[in-house]
Design a protein around this motif. Structure first.
Motif, short mmCIF file in Angstrom:
data_model
loop_
_atom_site.label_atom_id
_atom_site.label_comp_id
_atom_site.label_asym_id
_atom_site.label_seq_id
_atom_site.Cartn_x
_atom_site.Cartn_y
_atom_site.Cartn_z
N HIS A 1 0.85 -1.18 0.00
CA HIS A 1 0.00 0.00 0.00
C HIS A 1 0.89 1.23 0.00
O HIS A 1 1.91 1.27 0.68
CB HIS A 1 -0.91 0.02 1.23
N GLY A 2 0.49 2.24 -0.74
CA GLY A 2 1.26 3.47 -0.79
C GLY A 2 1.02 4.33 0.42
O GLY A 2 0.15 4.06 1.25
N GLY A 3 1.82 5.33 0.55
CA GLY A 3 1.63 6.29 1.63
C GLY A 3 2.48 5.98 2.84
O GLY A 3 3.21 4.99 2.92
N ARG A 4 2.38 6.85 3.80
CA ARG A 4 3.14 6.72 5.03
C ARG A 4 2.56 5.61 5.90
O ARG A 4 1.34 5.48 6.00
CB ARG A 4 3.07 8.05 5.77
N PRO A 5 3.41 4.81 6.55
CA PRO A 5 2.87 3.78 7.44
C PRO A 5 2.18 4.41 8.64
O PRO A 5 2.54 5.51 9.07
CB PRO A 5 4.10 2.98 7.86
N PRO A 6 1.19 3.73 9.20
CA PRO A 6 0.48 4.31 10.35
C PRO A 6 1.40 4.43 11.56
O PRO A 6 2.25 3.57 11.80
CB PRO A 6 -0.66 3.33 10.61
N VAL A 7 1.22 5.49 12.31
CA VAL A 7 2.03 5.71 13.51
C VAL A 7 1.56 4.78 14.63
O VAL A 7 2.37 4.24 15.37
CB VAL A 7 1.93 7.19 13.95
N VAL A 8 0.26 4.58 14.73
CA VAL A 8 -0.30 3.71 15.77
C VAL A 8 -0.39 2.31 15.19
O VAL A 8 -1.20 2.03 14.30
CB VAL A 8 -1.68 4.22 16.24
N THR A 9 0.46 1.40 15.69
CA THR A 9 0.49 0.03 15.20
C THR A 9 -0.65 -0.77 15.82
O THR A 9 -1.32 -0.31 16.76
CB THR A 9 1.82 -0.63 15.57
N ASN A 10 -0.85 -1.97 15.32
CA ASN A 10 -1.89 -2.84 15.88
C ASN A 10 -1.62 -3.17 17.34
O ASN A 10 -2.55 -3.24 18.14
CB ASN A 10 -2.01 -4.13 15.06
N ASP A 11 -0.35 -3.37 17.70
CA ASP A 11 -0.01 -3.63 19.11
C ASP A 11 -0.37 -2.44 19.99
O ASP A 11 -0.92 -2.60 21.08
CB ASP A 11 1.47 -3.95 19.25
N MET A 12 -0.05 -1.23 19.51
CA MET A 12 -0.40 -0.03 20.28
C MET A 12 -1.90 0.09 20.42
O MET A 12 -2.40 0.42 21.50
CB MET A 12 0.13 1.23 19.57
N LEU A 13 -2.63 -0.19 19.34
CA LEU A 13 -4.08 -0.08 19.38
C LEU A 13 -4.67 -1.06 20.39
O LEU A 13 -5.57 -0.70 21.16
CB LEU A 13 -4.67 -0.32 17.98
N ARG A 14 -4.15 -2.28 20.41
CA ARG A 14 -4.64 -3.25 21.40
C ARG A 14 -4.37 -2.77 22.83
O ARG A 14 -5.22 -2.91 23.71
CB ARG A 14 -3.99 -4.62 21.17
N THR A 15 -3.19 -2.17 23.03
CA THR A 15 -2.86 -1.62 24.35
C THR A 15 -3.82 -0.51 24.73
O THR A 15 -4.33 -0.47 25.86
CB THR A 15 -1.41 -1.10 24.36
N VAL A 16 -4.08 0.39 23.80
CA VAL A 16 -4.99 1.50 24.05
C VAL A 16 -6.39 0.97 24.37
O VAL A 16 -7.03 1.42 25.33
CB VAL A 16 -5.03 2.48 22.86
N LEU A 17 -6.87 0.02 23.59
CA LEU A 17 -8.21 -0.53 23.82
C LEU A 17 -8.31 -1.21 25.19
O LEU A 17 -9.30 -1.04 25.91
CB LEU A 17 -8.57 -1.53 22.71
N ARG A 18 -7.27 -1.96 25.55
CA ARG A 18 -7.28 -2.65 26.85
C ARG A 18 -7.28 -1.64 27.99
O ARG A 18 -8.06 -1.76 28.94
CB ARG A 18 -6.06 -3.57 26.94
N ARG A 19 -6.43 -0.62 27.88
CA ARG A 19 -6.35 0.36 28.96
C ARG A 19 -7.57 1.26 29.01
O ARG A 19 -8.00 1.68 30.10
CB ARG A 19 -5.06 1.18 28.82
N ARG A 20 -8.17 1.55 27.85
CA ARG A 20 -9.42 2.34 27.86
C ARG A 20 -10.54 1.54 28.52
O ARG A 20 -11.38 2.11 29.21
CB ARG A 20 -9.83 2.71 26.43
N ALA A 21 -10.54 0.23 28.31
CA ALA A 21 -11.56 -0.61 28.93
C ALA A 21 -11.42 -0.61 30.46
O ALA A 21 -12.41 -0.78 31.17
CB ALA A 21 -11.46 -2.04 28.40
N SER A 22 -10.20 -0.37 30.94
CA SER A 22 -10.00 -0.32 32.39
C SER A 22 -10.24 1.08 32.96
O SER A 22 -10.03 1.31 34.14
CB SER A 22 -8.60 -0.81 32.76
N GLY A 23 -10.65 2.04 32.08
CA GLY A 23 -11.06 3.36 32.57
C GLY A 23 -10.07 4.48 32.34
O GLY A 23 -10.32 5.61 32.75
N GLU A 24 -8.93 4.23 31.71
CA GLU A 24 -7.96 5.30 31.48
C GLU A 24 -8.35 6.12 30.25
O GLU A 24 -8.98 5.63 29.33
CB GLU A 24 -6.56 4.71 31.26
N SER A 25 -7.93 7.37 30.25
CA SER A 25 -8.20 8.24 29.10
C SER A 25 -7.04 8.14 28.11
O SER A 25 -5.94 7.69 28.45
CB SER A 25 -8.36 9.69 29.56
#
Length: 121
Positions: free
Chosen positions: A27-51
């Motif tokens: 795929h062309g363009g710049r690679p995403p800054v937020v990787t799938n691992d980061m996204l999983r971390t964010v989702l897990r921590r958001r589920a525990s109530g963090e902003s």
């Protein structure tokens, strides 16, 4: 005259090259800054109530031009919005890829009805 012919050749070969790259998974363009691992971390921590603002300082960009610093809060929110869209209509991305492939092959994709869209959710 030669320059015009060269431009026409480039104009014709560019979509073919992009289609070939797409089929190879490139795929062309710049690679995403937020990787799938980061996204999983964010989702897990958001589920525990963090902003997002609390999570952002703990994330580090692993590769690319901006390797090392934290992704911006806006980048994290964009990644979360993209994730929410993919979760809302899981078959939409595959259907869009199929439509693009059909268009590139010269076919006209069939329209999807609302009932089909709702079934994919």
């Amino acid at each position: 005259m030669v320059a015009q012919t060269e431009r026409e050749n480039i104009r014709e070969s560019t979509p073919e090259g992009l289609d070939t790259a797409f089929r190879k998974g490139k795929h062309g363009g710049r690679p995403p800054v937020v990787t799938n691992d980061m996204l999983r971390t964010v989702l897990r921590r958001r589920a525990s109530g963090e902003s997002v603002e609390q999570i952002q300082p703990d994330l580090i960009i692993p590769t690319g031009e901006r390797k090392g610093p934290n992704p911006s809060v806006a980048s994290i929110h964009r990644a979360l919005a993209g994730h929410a869209e993919r979760e809302a209509c899981p078959g939409a991305v595959e259907a869009a890829h199929a439509d693009v492939a059909a268009l590139n092959d010269g076919a006209v994709p069939e329209p999807r009805h609302q009932a089909e869209v709702l079934k994919s959710r």
